[in-house]
Design a protein around this motif. Sequence first.
Motif, PDB file in Angstrom:
ATOM      1  N   LEU A 175       0.826  -1.212   0.000  1.00  0.00           N
ATOM      2  CA  LEU A 175       0.000   0.000   0.000  1.00  0.00           C
ATOM      3  C   LEU A 175       0.859   1.261   0.000  1.00  0.00           C
ATOM      4  CD1 LEU A 175      -2.794  -1.026   2.546  1.00  0.00           C
ATOM      5  CD2 LEU A 175      -2.955  -0.957   0.061  1.00  0.00           C
ATOM      6  N   ASP A 176       1.949   1.243   0.781  1.00  0.00           N
ATOM      7  CA  ASP A 176       2.833   2.411   0.838  1.00  0.00           C
ATOM      8  C   ASP A 176       3.418   2.740  -0.531  1.00  0.00           C
ATOM      9  OD1 ASP A 176       2.391   2.681   3.536  1.00  0.00           O
ATOM     10  OD2 ASP A 176       4.324   1.840   4.166  1.00  0.00           O
ATOM     11  N   ASN A 177       3.746   1.707  -1.280  1.00  0.00           N
ATOM     12  CA  ASN A 177       4.395   1.901  -2.583  1.00  0.00           C
ATOM     13  C   ASN A 177       3.401   2.166  -3.719  1.00  0.00           C
ATOM     14  OD1 ASN A 177       6.938   1.479  -1.451  1.00  0.00           O
ATOM     15  ND2 ASN A 177       6.802  -0.742  -1.739  1.00  0.00           N
ATOM     16  N   GLY A 178       2.115   2.030  -3.414  1.00  0.00           N
ATOM     17  CA  GLY A 178       1.106   2.156  -4.472  1.00  0.00           C
ATOM     18  C   GLY A 178       0.913   0.817  -5.158  1.00  0.00           C
ATOM     19  N   LEU A 179      -0.306   0.467  -5.445  1.00  0.00           N
ATOM     20  CA  LEU A 179      -0.598  -0.874  -5.960  1.00  0.00           C
ATOM     21  C   LEU A 179       0.006  -1.137  -7.336  1.00  0.00           C
ATOM     22  CD1 LEU A 179      -4.316  -1.401  -4.881  1.00  0.00           C
ATOM     23  CD2 LEU A 179      -2.263  -2.362  -3.841  1.00  0.00           C
ATOM     24  N   GLY A 180      -0.044  -0.174  -8.208  1.00  0.00           N
ATOM     25  CA  GLY A 180       0.416  -0.427  -9.563  1.00  0.00           C
ATOM     26  C   GLY A 180      -0.510  -1.400 -10.277  1.00  0.00           C
ATOM     27  N   GLU A 181       0.023  -2.087 -11.271  1.00  0.00           N
ATOM     28  CA  GLU A 181      -0.764  -3.051 -12.028  1.00  0.00           C
ATOM     29  C   GLU A 181      -0.482  -4.468 -11.532  1.00  0.00           C
ATOM     30  OE1 GLU A 181      -3.123  -2.538 -14.302  1.00  0.00           O
ATOM     31  OE2 GLU A 181      -2.881  -0.369 -13.906  1.00  0.00           O
ATOM     32  N   PRO A 182      -1.524  -5.266 -11.337  1.00  0.00           N
ATOM     33  CA  PRO A 182      -1.304  -6.647 -10.881  1.00  0.00           C
ATOM     34  C   PRO A 182      -0.727  -7.527 -11.987  1.00  0.00           C
ATOM     35  CG  PRO A 182      -3.614  -6.311 -11.382  1.00  0.00           C
ATOM     36  CD  PRO A 182      -2.952  -4.965 -11.520  1.00  0.00           C
ATOM     37  N   THR A 183       0.008  -8.549 -11.561  1.00  0.00           N
ATOM     38  CA  THR A 183       0.584  -9.514 -12.491  1.00  0.00           C
ATOM     39  C   THR A 183      -0.308 -10.743 -12.549  1.00  0.00           C
ATOM     40  OG1 THR A 183       2.827  -8.777 -11.960  1.00  0.00           O
ATOM     41  CG2 THR A 183       2.591 -10.942 -13.002  1.00  0.00           C
ATOM     42  N   PRO A 184      -0.718 -11.177 -13.742  1.00  0.00           N
ATOM     43  CA  PRO A 184      -1.556 -12.382 -13.828  1.00  0.00           C
ATOM     44  C   PRO A 184      -0.849 -13.585 -13.206  1.00  0.00           C
ATOM     45  CG  PRO A 184      -1.530 -11.214 -15.923  1.00  0.00           C
ATOM     46  CD  PRO A 184      -0.474 -10.569 -15.069  1.00  0.00           C
ATOM     47  N   GLN A 185      -1.625 -14.449 -12.604  1.00  0.00           N
ATOM     48  CA  GLN A 185      -1.062 -15.656 -12.012  1.00  0.00           C
ATOM     49  C   GLN A 185      -0.548 -16.589 -13.106  1.00  0.00           C
ATOM     50  OE1 GLN A 185      -3.687 -17.564  -9.169  1.00  0.00           O
ATOM     51  NE2 GLN A 185      -4.541 -15.597  -8.510  1.00  0.00           N
ATOM     52  N   GLU A 186       0.628 -17.166 -12.858  1.00  0.00           N
ATOM     53  CA  GLU A 186       1.212 -18.099 -13.816  1.00  0.00           C
ATOM     54  C   GLU A 186       1.665 -19.352 -13.097  1.00  0.00           C
ATOM     55  OE1 GLU A 186       4.391 -16.126 -15.771  1.00  0.00           O
ATOM     56  OE2 GLU A 186       3.106 -14.822 -16.969  1.00  0.00           O
ATOM     57  N   GLY A 187       1.552 -20.484 -13.750  1.00  0.00           N
ATOM     58  CA  GLY A 187       1.983 -21.749 -13.171  1.00  0.00           C
ATOM     59  C   GLY A 187       0.819 -22.706 -12.999  1.00  0.00           C
ATOM     60  N   GLU A 188       1.110 -23.851 -12.421  1.00  0.00           N
ATOM     61  CA  GLU A 188       0.099 -24.886 -12.229  1.00  0.00           C
ATOM     62  C   GLU A 188      -0.905 -24.462 -11.164  1.00  0.00           C
ATOM     63  OE1 GLU A 188      -0.309 -29.621 -10.978  1.00  0.00           O
ATOM     64  OE2 GLU A 188       1.622 -28.569 -10.803  1.00  0.00           O
ATOM     65  N   ILE A 189      -2.176 -24.579 -11.493  1.00  0.00           N
ATOM     66  CA  ILE A 189      -3.245 -24.255 -10.538  1.00  0.00           C
ATOM     67  C   ILE A 189      -3.510 -25.481  -9.672  1.00  0.00           C
ATOM     68  CG2 ILE A 189      -5.672 -23.630 -10.290  1.00  0.00           C
ATOM     69  CD1 ILE A 189      -5.426 -22.235 -13.036  1.00  0.00           C
ATOM     70  N   VAL A 190      -3.395 -25.296  -8.358  1.00  0.00           N
ATOM     71  CA  VAL A 190      -3.675 -26.379  -7.410  1.00  0.00           C
ATOM     72  C   VAL A 190      -4.671 -25.845  -6.384  1.00  0.00           C
ATOM     73  CG1 VAL A 190      -2.716 -28.035  -5.784  1.00  0.00           C
ATOM     74  CG2 VAL A 190      -1.330 -27.232  -7.712  1.00  0.00           C
ATOM     75  N   TRP A 191      -5.740 -26.604  -6.145  1.00  0.00           N
ATOM     76  CA  TRP A 191      -6.799 -26.146  -5.255  1.00  0.00           C
ATOM     77  C   TRP A 191      -6.613 -26.678  -3.843  1.00  0.00           C
ATOM     78  CZ3 TRP A 191     -10.168 -22.382  -6.149  1.00  0.00           C
ATOM     79  CH2 TRP A 191     -10.345 -21.970  -7.469  1.00  0.00           C
ATOM     80  N   ALA A 192      -6.876 -25.812  -2.883  1.00  0.00           N
ATOM     81  CA  ALA A 192      -6.774 -26.161  -1.468  1.00  0.00           C
ATOM     82  C   ALA A 192      -8.178 -26.281  -0.896  1.00  0.00           C
ATOM     83  CB  ALA A 192      -5.983 -25.094  -0.714  1.00  0.00           C
ATOM     84  N   GLU A 193      -8.799 -27.417  -1.162  1.00  0.00           N
ATOM     85  CA  GLU A 193     -10.155 -27.627  -0.663  1.00  0.00           C
ATOM     86  C   GLU A 193     -10.148 -27.702   0.868  1.00  0.00           C
ATOM     87  OE1 GLU A 193     -12.671 -27.496  -2.511  1.00  0.00           O
ATOM     88  OE2 GLU A 193     -11.917 -27.878  -4.536  1.00  0.00           O
ATOM     89  N   LYS A 194     -11.267 -27.354   1.464  1.00  0.00           N
ATOM     90  CA  LYS A 194     -11.413 -27.439   2.911  1.00  0.00           C
ATOM     91  C   LYS A 194     -11.180 -28.875   3.374  1.00  0.00           C
ATOM     92  CE  LYS A 194     -14.712 -26.425   6.620  1.00  0.00           C
ATOM     93  NZ  LYS A 194     -16.087 -25.931   6.935  1.00  0.00           N
ATOM     94  N   ILE A 195     -10.487 -29.031   4.498  1.00  0.00           N
ATOM     95  CA  ILE A 195     -10.229 -30.359   5.047  1.00  0.00           C
ATOM     96  C   ILE A 195     -11.499 -30.858   5.734  1.00  0.00           C
ATOM     97  CG2 ILE A 195      -8.760 -31.747   6.545  1.00  0.00           C
ATOM     98  CD1 ILE A 195      -7.146 -30.410   4.411  1.00  0.00           C
TER      99      ILE A 195
END
Length: 293
Positions: A175-195
């Motif tokens: 926040l101090d530095n200013g948000l700027g533009e977000p970077t799209p997520q890259e890599g393998e998508i792995v889901w963390a389902e509720k235990i």
Amino acid sequence: MTDSPKRLAFIGTPELSVPFMKTLCESGYEIGLVVTGEDRRRGRGEEPSPSPVKRVAIEMELPVTHKVEDVENFEIDLAVVVAYGSFIPIELLERVQMINVHFSLLPRWRGPAPIERAILAGDTKSGVCVMEVGNEFDVGGVFSRQEVEILARDTTETLRDRLIEAGCELLVSTLDNGLGEPTPQEGEIVWAEKIIPREREIEWELEAEKIDRLVRIGGAWTTFAGKRFKIWKAEATSQEIKGQPGQLVGDQVATGKGSLRLIEVQSQNRARQAFDSWKLGARLEENCVFGDG
């Protein structure tokens, strides 16, 4: 948004959200509104009580609401979401910019249980991401991230504590530095389902190291003498002991590979206690076996 926002809405509910709210205030950010979950009963027979975030917000004399739509009625620059636990309408996201703090290195472990899933998988690192809130869970672009090492004996609680500390620092610096533009997520998508409870049941045919990970996320259980038996603290060893998987020999249980030394346990309807104390009062017979149904 490139300029540093100063007036925020904070959206969160459980205890882990509280340090973020406090840190923002201590860092000079004005919180114009706090949105949190409804009051609810925390125990059987108890009166409804406020969420941890609401309780602390009231102590800090911050305005509180249970309706996330209320953020539109306050002059804020940005809404910060930390473990809110409820759906945020897409229509609202189109009108109010929101960022979220997520406890993983996205896109690995999207979802509600990233800490537990990382430990179960034997990951050696986790982390925190400050990301944009999108129209689906944990899919938004990432503004900043910080890696956090997963230590060999980490539990859900110890890892969470370090992620909270790292996350508070990362949020403020972002926040101090200013948000700027977000970077799209890259890599393998792995889901963390509720235990779910069934996943916490120990399969003694597995290797001791995997069972130890299950114990370290909390709530691991088996059965003994037909009753549920929880193991709260244990240690995997490479020692092979004679006996079928689940058989207790001294303070160790035979597994598919290696053995599990029991340290802290809890029999059904009893308090947690040291394994040695439980064993003294249990009057065990020879060749006792856990997981007997």
